[in-house]
Design an enzyme around this catalytic site. Structure first.
Site, PDB file in Angstrom:
ATOM      1  N   HIS A 136     -33.726   8.502  84.030  1.00 32.67           N
ATOM      2  CA  HIS A 136     -32.166   9.018  84.382  1.00 32.67           C
ATOM      3  C   HIS A 136     -31.219   8.508  83.276  1.00 32.67           C
ATOM      4  O   HIS A 136     -30.280   9.493  82.582  1.00 32.67           O
ATOM      5  CB  HIS A 136     -31.657   8.271  85.790  1.00 32.67           C
ATOM      6  CG  HIS A 136     -30.280   8.929  85.928  1.00 32.67           C
ATOM      7  ND1 HIS A 136     -29.273   7.883  86.209  1.00 32.67           N
ATOM      8  CD2 HIS A 136     -29.715   9.886  85.959  1.00 32.67           C
ATOM      9  CE1 HIS A 136     -28.135   8.459  86.262  1.00 32.67           C
ATOM     10  NE2 HIS A 136     -28.348   9.830  86.189  1.00 32.67           N
ATOM     11  N   GLU A 153     -31.827  10.710  80.203  1.00 36.47           N
ATOM     12  CA  GLU A 153     -31.284  12.037  80.395  1.00 36.47           C
ATOM     13  C   GLU A 153     -29.719  12.194  80.038  1.00 36.47           C
ATOM     14  O   GLU A 153     -29.245  13.051  79.355  1.00 36.47           O
ATOM     15  CB  GLU A 153     -31.193  12.359  82.035  1.00 36.47           C
ATOM     16  CG  GLU A 153     -30.592  13.645  82.479  1.00 36.47           C
ATOM     17  CD  GLU A 153     -29.675  13.754  83.703  1.00 36.47           C
ATOM     18  OE1 GLU A 153     -28.688  13.938  83.526  1.00 36.47           O
ATOM     19  OE2 GLU A 153     -30.408  13.318  84.598  1.00 36.47           O
ATOM     20  N   HIS A 154     -29.141  10.891  80.345  1.00 36.32           N
ATOM     21  CA  HIS A 154     -27.515  10.994  79.800  1.00 36.32           C
ATOM     22  C   HIS A 154     -27.820  10.953  78.184  1.00 36.32           C
ATOM     23  O   HIS A 154     -26.442  11.550  77.631  1.00 36.32           O
ATOM     24  CB  HIS A 154     -27.134   9.646  80.433  1.00 36.32           C
ATOM     25  CG  HIS A 154     -26.369   9.810  81.786  1.00 36.32           C
ATOM     26  ND1 HIS A 154     -25.159   9.772  81.984  1.00 36.32           N
ATOM     27  CD2 HIS A 154     -27.024  10.043  83.104  1.00 36.32           C
ATOM     28  CE1 HIS A 154     -24.876   9.815  83.209  1.00 36.32           C
ATOM     29  NE2 HIS A 154     -25.985  10.104  83.983  1.00 36.32           N
ATOM     30  N   GLU A 204     -22.145   5.118  88.478  1.00 37.47           N
ATOM     31  CA  GLU A 204     -22.878   6.079  89.258  1.00 37.47           C
ATOM     32  C   GLU A 204     -23.576   5.390  90.338  1.00 37.47           C
ATOM     33  O   GLU A 204     -23.366   5.807  91.550  1.00 37.47           O
ATOM     34  CB  GLU A 204     -23.460   7.031  88.432  1.00 37.47           C
ATOM     35  CG  GLU A 204     -23.020   7.869  87.597  1.00 37.47           C
ATOM     36  CD  GLU A 204     -24.039   8.925  86.954  1.00 37.47           C
ATOM     37  OE1 GLU A 204     -25.017   9.301  87.469  1.00 37.47           O
ATOM     38  OE2 GLU A 204     -23.616   9.647  85.913  1.00 37.47           O
TER      39      GLU A 204
END
Length: 475
Positions: free
Chosen positions: A84, A87-88, A164
């Site tokens: 993840h 991905e950022h 997040e």
């Protein structure tokens, strides 16, 4: 809480292992879709990249998606969350595109874009006017092959990801409960780790961790480009060859099986968190769909999905009637869902929020009794036909969206399923019998396959202010 868990499931199917050969020859396959729809084309570039094209000319738009057959389940202990985080970081530039410029260029085209990470795969997408397809393919191929970022940029984005996690998990008691439930239900499977990662792993994560994950998994033979919309397949092929074809081929690293051992007894957790209401979730180990051919496990996986719909597939379904209605109702809400497909093991879940004056133990017993009742008495043909009709309708209506068409094709590819997996699943669903539903209700809901998680509410902090999404959050 009415939910069918199916092909897009957040998604599903075959365990992907092994590797692709470097420099495999180009190949092409075409699947004819139902009357009124254009055919779907699939071909492979010499470097191993798969390209899937589905024309839909109802509007002058196109969806371009890059799928990677890699997700949180491919991480190792100590680096949870790196899929993840990467991905950022894919939005942070290349040697020719500055950080943030990718998104600005897509917006200037009149398009929208984002990305997502799951246990099983990672995806990047853009929806743009069809005449800008070449521009987004150039941008996506560039960052796929040449992504780079400064260590300082990584540090800033890592803080965004941590926030997040605080916002979407640590501040949400149900999300925390399911994080703990997965960590308890699974022992060997990497599904025991959260997609966002444990906070301690995020605290220890380095830029080298993300770069190593990118170098290992972001290779053509582990990727697929999906294009749907107002496009010509041969034009898409030419653009794919132009922008993706020159990326060097490499062999996909072998994947360890990491099979979950058989559970030998009930597992139970009492989870305490600030919350207004108690909550109960029951998770039963069930077989997953490993392909579309008939087999005992595949047949049971389909029947379990129908069972979930009988319990919770429409307003007024069994759990709704039995637990949430009437003056002496047990629950404010109750639900059921079946995982059906995924690269790892799947769970059938029952859940509920006790009504005022009722306990989690009462709701737990009532949820199990509804399954036991089906095991004893079966389901009616009327119930069976209703849920089948609703599922077929939802699958058909879903494909009105070009984005959903692309998502379905990409998730099917990521899970090793054929282009027409959606149609084949509907055909399999139509054949599920009441006898099969009754049989799985009797077979899979004993204590030895069960993990129970109970949320015990703790006092809320009256002085705590709600968090706001962090700048740069992508989901």
């Amino acid at each position: 809480m009415k939910r069918f868990t199916h092909t897009a499931a957040l998604f599903l199917g075959l365990t992907i292992g092994g590797s692709a050969l470097a420099q495999s020859p180009p190949s092409t396959a075409t699947h004819q879709t139902p009357a009124g729809s254009a055919s779907i084309s699939q071909f492979k570039l010499a470097n191993g990249l798969t390209v899937i094209v589905k024309p839909d000319r109802r509007a002058p738009t196109a969806v371009h998606m890059l799928w990677l057959r890699v997700g949180a389940m491919d991480e190792v202990d100590g680096t949870s969350g790196v899929a993840h985080v990467l991905e950022h970081m894919m939005f942070k530039g290349t040697p020719t595109v500055k950080a943030g410029e990718f998104s600005r260029q897509v917006a200037a085209m009149g398009g929208r874009e984002n990305a997502f990470t799951s246990r099983d795969y990672t995806g990047y997408y853009q929806q743009i006017p069809a005449d800008r397809l070449a521009d987004v393919m150039r941008l996506e191929a560039d960052r796929f092959a040449h992504s780079q970022w400064a260590d300082e940029e990584f540090g800033k984005e890592l803080e965004v990801v941590k926030e997040e996690r605080r916002l979407r998990t640590e501040d949400k008691p149900h999300a925390l409960l399911y994080e703990n439930l997965n960590a308890t239900a699974f022992m060997a499977s990497p599904y025991r780790r959260p997609v966002v990662g444990w906070m301690s792993d995020l605290d220890a994560m380095t830029p080298a961790d993300a770069r190593a994950f990118w170098q290992r998994w972001y290779i053509p033979a582990n990727a697929a480009v999906v294009v749907a919309g107002d496009v010509e397949p041969e034009r898409v092929r030419a653009l794919a060859e132009k922008y993706y074809g020159s990326i060097p081929a490499r062999i996909v690293p072998p994947r360890k099986p990491r099979e979950e051992p058989q559970q030998k007894g009930l597992r139970r957790i009492d989870f305490k968190a600030p919350a207004e209401q108690a909550y109960v979730s029951l998770a039963f180990k069930v077989p997953r769909l490993t392909g579309l051919e008939a087999s005992p496990d595949n047949d049971d996986a389909m029947a379990l999905t129908v069972l979930a719909a009988v319990l919770d597939g429409y307003s007024g379904a069994r759990l709704d009637r039995a637990l949430t209605q009437g003056p002496d109702r047990l629950a404010d809400s109750a639900g059921a869902g079946n995982g059906l497909m995924g690269r790892g093991p799947q769970l059938f879940t029952l859940d509920g929020v006790p009504a005022p004056g009722k306990t989690t133990e009462q709701v737990e017993a009532a949820l199990r009794e509804q399954v036991a009742r089906i095991a004893r008495d079966g389901v009616s043909e009327a119930e069976l036909n209703r849920v089948k009709t609703q599922w077929v309708a939802s699958e058909v209506y879903k494909l009105d969206s070009v984005m959903n068409q692309a998502r379905e094709l990409g998730s099917n590819w990521a899970l090793g399923l054929p282009l027409d997996a959606g149609e084949q699943l509907i055909a399999r669903l139509r054949k599920v019998t009441a006898t099969q539903v009754q049989a799985v209700a009797a077979k899979y809901f004993g204590d030895d396959q069960l993990t129970v998680a109970l949320l015990r509410p703790q006092p809320l902090n009256a002085d705590r202010k709600p968090r706001t999404p962090p700048a740069g959050a992508r989901h």
